[in-house]
Design an enzyme around this catalytic site. Structure first.
Site, mmCIF file in Angstrom:
data_model
loop_
_atom_site.group_PDB
_atom_site.id
_atom_site.type_symbol
_atom_site.label_atom_id
_atom_site.label_comp_id
_atom_site.label_asym_id
_atom_site.label_seq_id
_atom_site.Cartn_x
_atom_site.Cartn_y
_atom_site.Cartn_z
ATOM 1 N N ASN A 159 -13.601 -91.950 -128.339
ATOM 2 C CA ASN A 159 -12.594 -90.911 -128.549
ATOM 3 C C ASN A 159 -11.194 -91.471 -128.323
ATOM 4 O O ASN A 159 -10.223 -90.718 -128.282
ATOM 5 C CB ASN A 159 -12.857 -89.733 -127.598
ATOM 6 C CG ASN A 159 -14.049 -88.915 -128.061
ATOM 7 O OD1 ASN A 159 -14.095 -88.456 -129.201
ATOM 8 N ND2 ASN A 159 -15.033 -88.745 -127.193
ATOM 9 N N ASP B 237 -16.782 -100.214 -123.788
ATOM 10 C CA ASP B 237 -16.259 -99.756 -122.514
ATOM 11 C C ASP B 237 -15.395 -100.884 -121.985
ATOM 12 O O ASP B 237 -15.724 -102.066 -122.143
ATOM 13 C CB ASP B 237 -17.385 -99.435 -121.528
ATOM 14 C CG ASP B 237 -16.876 -98.553 -120.395
ATOM 15 O OD1 ASP B 237 -16.465 -97.403 -120.679
ATOM 16 O OD2 ASP B 237 -16.852 -98.989 -119.231
HETATM 17 P P1 ITT Z 1 -14.011 -93.915 -124.865
HETATM 18 O O1 ITT Z 1 -14.879 -93.904 -123.641
HETATM 19 O O2 ITT Z 1 -14.099 -92.657 -125.673
HETATM 20 O O3 ITT Z 1 -14.230 -95.140 -125.713
HETATM 21 P P2 ITT Z 1 -11.857 -94.193 -122.908
HETATM 22 O O4 ITT Z 1 -10.364 -94.199 -123.001
HETATM 23 O O5 ITT Z 1 -12.494 -93.200 -121.974
HETATM 24 O O6 ITT Z 1 -12.465 -94.031 -124.399
HETATM 25 P P3 ITT Z 1 -12.912 -96.328 -121.255
HETATM 26 O O7 ITT Z 1 -13.809 -95.411 -120.518
HETATM 27 O O8 ITT Z 1 -13.449 -97.628 -121.747
HETATM 28 O O9 ITT Z 1 -12.286 -95.645 -122.554
HETATM 29 O O10 ITT Z 1 -11.645 -96.568 -120.332
HETATM 30 C C1 ITT Z 1 -10.888 -97.650 -120.518
HETATM 31 C C2 ITT Z 1 -9.584 -97.515 -119.745
HETATM 32 O O11 ITT Z 1 -9.218 -98.839 -119.302
HETATM 33 C C3 ITT Z 1 -8.460 -97.049 -120.649
HETATM 34 O O12 ITT Z 1 -8.329 -95.634 -120.642
HETATM 35 C C4 ITT Z 1 -7.263 -97.768 -120.051
HETATM 36 O O13 ITT Z 1 -6.786 -97.063 -118.933
HETATM 37 C C5 ITT Z 1 -7.861 -99.088 -119.569
HETATM 38 N N1 ITT Z 1 -7.789 -100.103 -120.662
HETATM 39 C C6 ITT Z 1 -8.823 -100.575 -121.412
HETATM 40 N N2 ITT Z 1 -8.402 -101.448 -122.335
HETATM 41 C C7 ITT Z 1 -7.071 -101.526 -122.180
HETATM 42 C C8 ITT Z 1 -6.077 -102.237 -122.855
HETATM 43 O O14 ITT Z 1 -6.328 -103.017 -123.900
HETATM 44 N N3 ITT Z 1 -4.816 -102.101 -122.424
HETATM 45 C C9 ITT Z 1 -4.516 -101.317 -121.372
HETATM 46 N N4 ITT Z 1 -5.399 -100.575 -120.715
HETATM 47 C C10 ITT Z 1 -6.686 -100.677 -121.103
#
Ligand code: ITT
Length: 191
Positions: free
Chosen positions: A9, A69
């Protein structure tokens, strides 16, 4: 043309992955298959949460799909925020998450950190995982206007923050980009 559902999402993840995919691959979004709900993430590791999201979509919608994730792991904080990255300060607000991180890092000499992404592909019912890691340091202030999440406080070896990189450059070097390239190689080798 190979169609595959990206079980996320998070629109930023879609943009960063789409830019790397060769034209033969077409990403379908969750709304395209009528999935409007939040995906479950109930585990304590990035690997397990990644698998849980793809498994949920595969079992409910019976489509080939992949999820990812990701999280920020900070050495001086014993790997925090890790799986709690999205909700570190209680909600999904990136600024509050970064403020909490900068506060917890006050006075810490060791500022080493890494972003980790685990992509889970479920193809014809079989699961495969691809990992990408990007190493850097936590800065002392927010810098840069691009990207999302913790990008403004994640400092690369060349001194720039991830938020100072435009989308295509970030995608080329990032944890997500590295995992995505492994996914593409795997899918390409099959065709
Ligand atoms: P989905 O589970 O629906 O894929 P989400 O935003 O909940 O989306 P995650 O549970 O994987 O995704 O959370 C990842 C978090 O880690 C994200 O919301 C950021 O706060 C951080 N994050 C991940 N990748 C990042 C990036 O490339 N740059 C900065 N922050 C990042």
């Amino acid at each position: 043309m190979t169609e595959i559902v990206f079980a996320t999402n998070n629109q930023n993840k879609i943009r960063e992955i789409e830019i790397l995919l060769p034209p033969v691959f077409h990403i379908k979004k969750l709304i395209d298959i009528g999935c409007n709900e939040e995906l479950p993430e109930t585990h304590h590791t990035i690997e397990e949460n990644s698998a849980e999201k793809a498994t949920y979509v595969f079992e409910k919608y019976r489509v080939n799909c992949f999820s990812e994730d990701s999280g920020l792991e900070v050495e001086a904080l014993d790997g925090e925020p890790g799986v709690d990255s999205a909700h570190y300060a209680g909600d999904r607000d990136a600024n509050r998450n970064m403020d909490k991180l900068l506060e917890n890092m006050q006075g810490k000499e060791n500022r080493n950190a890494q972003f980790k992404t685990v992509i889970t592909l479920i193809l014809n019912g079989v699961q495969h995982q691809f990992t990408g890691i990007l190493k850097g340091k936590i800065g002392t202030e927010k810098r840069g206007l691009y990207g999302f999440g913790y990008d403004p406080v994640f400092v690369l070896p060349d001194g720039r923050t991830l938020a100072e990189l435009m989308l295509d450059e970030k995608s080329r070097i990032s944890h997500r980009g590295i995992a995505t390239k492994k996914l593409i190689t795997f899918l390409t080798d099959l065709t």
